[in-house]
Scaffold this motif. Structure first.
Motif, PDB file in Angstrom:
ATOM      1  N   PRO A  44       0.847  -1.200   0.000  1.00  0.00           N
ATOM      2  CA  PRO A  44       0.000   0.000   0.000  1.00  0.00           C
ATOM      3  C   PRO A  44       0.879   1.246   0.000  1.00  0.00           C
ATOM      4  N   HIS A  45       0.248   2.391  -0.121  1.00  0.00           N
ATOM      5  CA  HIS A  45       0.979   3.650  -0.183  1.00  0.00           C
ATOM      6  C   HIS A  45       0.907   4.403   1.146  1.00  0.00           C
ATOM      7  N   VAL A  46       1.956   5.143   1.435  1.00  0.00           N
ATOM      8  CA  VAL A  46       1.985   6.024   2.603  1.00  0.00           C
ATOM      9  C   VAL A  46       2.619   7.346   2.185  1.00  0.00           C
ATOM     10  N   GLY A  47       2.245   8.417   2.872  1.00  0.00           N
ATOM     11  CA  GLY A  47       2.862   9.694   2.555  1.00  0.00           C
ATOM     12  C   GLY A  47       2.148  10.857   3.202  1.00  0.00           C
ATOM     13  N   GLY A  48       2.860  11.971   3.305  1.00  0.00           N
ATOM     14  CA  GLY A  48       2.335  13.134   3.994  1.00  0.00           C
ATOM     15  C   GLY A  48       1.665  14.128   3.073  1.00  0.00           C
ATOM     16  N   ASN A  49       0.799  14.935   3.667  1.00  0.00           N
ATOM     17  CA  ASN A  49       0.170  16.048   2.973  1.00  0.00           C
ATOM     18  C   ASN A  49       0.200  17.233   3.943  1.00  0.00           C
ATOM     19  N   PRO A  50       1.127  18.173   3.757  1.00  0.00           N
ATOM     20  CA  PRO A  50       1.268  19.272   4.717  1.00  0.00           C
ATOM     21  C   PRO A  50      -0.012  20.071   4.930  1.00  0.00           C
ATOM     22  N   ALA A  51      -0.788  20.278   3.880  1.00  0.00           N
ATOM     23  CA  ALA A  51      -1.994  21.106   4.009  1.00  0.00           C
ATOM     24  C   ALA A  51      -3.043  20.421   4.875  1.00  0.00           C
ATOM     25  N   THR A  52      -3.353  19.155   4.575  1.00  0.00           N
ATOM     26  CA  THR A  52      -4.386  18.480   5.352  1.00  0.00           C
ATOM     27  C   THR A  52      -3.867  18.062   6.721  1.00  0.00           C
ATOM     28  N   ALA A  53      -2.550  17.912   6.849  1.00  0.00           N
ATOM     29  CA  ALA A  53      -1.979  17.643   8.173  1.00  0.00           C
ATOM     30  C   ALA A  53      -2.259  18.816   9.107  1.00  0.00           C
ATOM     31  N   VAL A  54      -2.056  20.021   8.593  1.00  0.00           N
ATOM     32  CA  VAL A  54      -2.316  21.220   9.395  1.00  0.00           C
ATOM     33  C   VAL A  54      -3.812  21.359   9.670  1.00  0.00           C
ATOM     34  N   GLU A  55      -4.646  21.056   8.669  1.00  0.00           N
ATOM     35  CA  GLU A  55      -6.102  21.109   8.875  1.00  0.00           C
ATOM     36  C   GLU A  55      -6.532  20.166   9.986  1.00  0.00           C
ATOM     37  N   SER A  56      -5.986  18.954   9.957  1.00  0.00           N
ATOM     38  CA  SER A  56      -6.381  17.964  10.966  1.00  0.00           C
ATOM     39  C   SER A  56      -5.875  18.362  12.345  1.00  0.00           C
ATOM     40  N   ARG A  57      -4.669  18.920  12.400  1.00  0.00           N
ATOM     41  CA  ARG A  57      -4.147  19.376  13.693  1.00  0.00           C
ATOM     42  C   ARG A  57      -5.030  20.477  14.267  1.00  0.00           C
ATOM     43  N   LYS A  58      -5.440  21.407  13.425  1.00  0.00           N
ATOM     44  CA  LYS A  58      -6.313  22.484  13.887  1.00  0.00           C
ATOM     45  C   LYS A  58      -7.646  21.923  14.373  1.00  0.00           C
ATOM     46  N   ALA A  59      -8.191  20.953  13.642  1.00  0.00           N
ATOM     47  CA  ALA A  59      -9.477  20.364  14.027  1.00  0.00           C
ATOM     48  C   ALA A  59      -9.367  19.651  15.374  1.00  0.00           C
ATOM     49  N   VAL A  60      -8.273  18.922  15.572  1.00  0.00           N
ATOM     50  CA  VAL A  60      -8.073  18.221  16.841  1.00  0.00           C
ATOM     51  C   VAL A  60      -7.877  19.226  17.972  1.00  0.00           C
ATOM     52  N   GLU A  61      -7.101  20.259  17.717  1.00  0.00           N
ATOM     53  CA  GLU A  61      -6.873  21.279  18.754  1.00  0.00           C
ATOM     54  C   GLU A  61      -8.180  21.959  19.154  1.00  0.00           C
ATOM     55  N   GLU A  62      -9.005  22.290  18.177  1.00  0.00           N
ATOM     56  CA  GLU A  62     -10.279  22.946  18.486  1.00  0.00           C
ATOM     57  C   GLU A  62     -11.205  22.005  19.259  1.00  0.00           C
ATOM     58  N   PHE A  63     -11.186  20.740  18.894  1.00  0.00           N
ATOM     59  CA  PHE A  63     -11.999  19.756  19.609  1.00  0.00           C
ATOM     60  C   PHE A  63     -11.549  19.650  21.068  1.00  0.00           C
ATOM     61  N   LEU A  64     -10.236  19.561  21.281  1.00  0.00           N
ATOM     62  CA  LEU A  64      -9.718  19.429  22.638  1.00  0.00           C
ATOM     63  C   LEU A  64      -9.917  20.725  23.436  1.00  0.00           C
ATOM     64  N   GLN A  65      -9.805  21.851  22.773  1.00  0.00           N
ATOM     65  CA  GLN A  65     -10.025  23.138  23.426  1.00  0.00           C
ATOM     66  C   GLN A  65     -11.407  23.166  24.076  1.00  0.00           C
ATOM     67  N   ALA A  66     -12.410  22.704  23.312  1.00  0.00           N
ATOM     68  CA  ALA A  66     -13.779  22.697  23.838  1.00  0.00           C
ATOM     69  C   ALA A  66     -13.980  21.582  24.860  1.00  0.00           C
ATOM     70  N   LEU A  67     -13.467  20.395  24.558  1.00  0.00           N
ATOM     71  CA  LEU A  67     -13.675  19.243  25.442  1.00  0.00           C
ATOM     72  C   LEU A  67     -13.034  19.473  26.810  1.00  0.00           C
ATOM     73  N   PHE A  68     -11.804  19.997  26.805  1.00  0.00           N
ATOM     74  CA  PHE A  68     -11.067  20.194  28.060  1.00  0.00           C
ATOM     75  C   PHE A  68     -11.363  21.526  28.726  1.00  0.00           C
ATOM     76  N   ARG A  69     -12.194  22.351  28.057  1.00  0.00           N
ATOM     77  CA  ARG A  69     -12.566  23.663  28.601  1.00  0.00           C
ATOM     78  C   ARG A  69     -11.313  24.504  28.902  1.00  0.00           C
ATOM     79  N   LEU A  70     -10.469  24.593  27.893  1.00  0.00           N
ATOM     80  CA  LEU A  70      -9.245  25.371  28.052  1.00  0.00           C
ATOM     81  C   LEU A  70      -9.526  26.845  27.827  1.00  0.00           C
ATOM     82  N   GLY A  71      -8.925  27.666  28.639  1.00  0.00           N
ATOM     83  CA  GLY A  71      -9.172  29.094  28.540  1.00  0.00           C
ATOM     84  C   GLY A  71      -8.497  29.716  27.341  1.00  0.00           C
TER      85      GLY A  71
END
Length: 330
Positions: free
Chosen positions: A303-330
């Motif tokens: 199978p194939h593997v490889g990075g995508n800088p644009a969607t990597a950053v999108e996913s990181r932002k999505a995870v950060e926003e999810f955790l920001q709300a879940l953990f109630r970070l100020g």
């Protein structure tokens, strides 16, 4: 007080003051402390795991690295579970992102203690469900730690570790193997394999599940995860799948700047297999009705593997926003 003792005490005080000053000036993504933990675990076959046969398991000690983020008191934690190539550089990128948010991290190494480095070319080296035991045993450690908020621990995993993250949410598995007394606050699988159906697998913890996947992934195709997500939604579970186009398996390696997709030579994929749990905890090939093995004709290579800088950053932002709300970070 002798002069030499006073001088030594003054030097120690100076060093301590300098240490505090340096800690205060650290970049946010740098943790203030790192702790290494031995994790008593078991090596089990999938059948032993599914039948709850702990006595048949082989005792093993794996390891976890706990990084305490900057901050005071009990902090939230993200537990990270690696894939078939072990703990890699991409994990470090996620650790820095979470530490910068004031979130501590616990990175599990489920391979080294078992004498493994990679299992991609031979997935039979380790049962598909073993990493879940390591995850629950890590939760036992974190539940007792004075710097951990036990109500704010999230599990995140990648590929084989994403598969472990996804299925660690099953209430049945928690009852069998999770002795920590607590549950994860959420589950974040990245490009997991969803090709296996387990008995009662829509009965998951009442916690959010957020899956991130790539459309062209031919290692763990998103199609099977979509089908599982639909079954979970029909059962009223809190689950969402975010799908990224032009994003191969391991697309978040783009956080390191990786932008090339290549063949993962001789790596095994069950992309064309349908595996299900039968009586007695036996995993069978749904097409043949025989016990599944990695010698089955549905198992393919390269199978194939490889990075995508644009969607990597999108996913990181999505995870950060999810955790920001879940953990109630100020």
């Amino acid at each position: 007080m002798p002069r030499a003792f006073r001088a030594a005490a003054a030097l120690i005080a100076l060093c301590v003051s300098a240490a505090f000053a340096n800690a205060q000036s650290l970049p946010r993504e740098v943790a203030t402390r790192a702790e290494i933990y031995p994790i008593p675990s078991l090596t089990l076959s999938d059948q032993q795991f599914l039948s709850g046969d702990a006595a048949a398991g082989k005792a093993v000690t794996v390891a976890g690295e706990f990084r305490v983020a900057q901050g005071t008191g009990k902090l939230p934690v993200v537990v990270l579970m690696h894939g078939s190539s072990g703990v890699g550089a991409t994990t470090e990128a996620w650790v820095h992102a979470f530490n910068a948010m004031g979130i501590s991290t616990f990175v599990i190494d489920g391979f080294t203690g078992r004498g493994l480095t990679v299992v991609g070319p031979n997935q039979a080296l380790l049962g598909r469900l073993n990493l879940i035991v390591d995850i629950y045993r890590s939760l036992e450690i974190l539940a007792k730690h004075p710097r951990v908020d036990p109500d704010r621990i999230v599990l995140m995993g990648f590929s084989r570790g994403g598969q472990a993250t996804l299925y660690a949410s099953l209430n049945r598995f928690n009852k069998l193997w999770n002795k920590s007394g607590i549950q994860f606050a959420a589950y974040i699988p990245f490009y997991p394999d969803c090709s296996t159906s387990y008995v009662g697998d829509t009965d998951v913890a009442a916690r959010p599940i957020r899956i991130f996947h790539g459309t062209p992934d031919d290692y763990n195709p998103v199609k099977s995860c979509k089908a599982f997500v639909e079954r979970l939604k029909a059962a009223g579970r809190d689950v969402a799948l975010t799908e990224y186009p032009d994003s191969a398996h391991g697309f978040d390696s783009g956080l390191l700047g990786a932008a090339t997709v290549a063949v993962s030579a001789n790596a095994q994929t069950v992309r064309n297999c349908q595996i299900k749990e039968a009586d007695g905890g036996v995993l069978i090939n749904a097409s043949t009705q025989a016990p599944f093995t990695y010698k089955d004709s549905c198992v393919e290579l390269n199978p194939h593997v490889g990075g995508n800088p644009a969607t990597a950053v999108e996913s990181r932002k999505a995870v950060e926003e999810f955790l920001q709300a879940l953990f109630r970070l100020g």
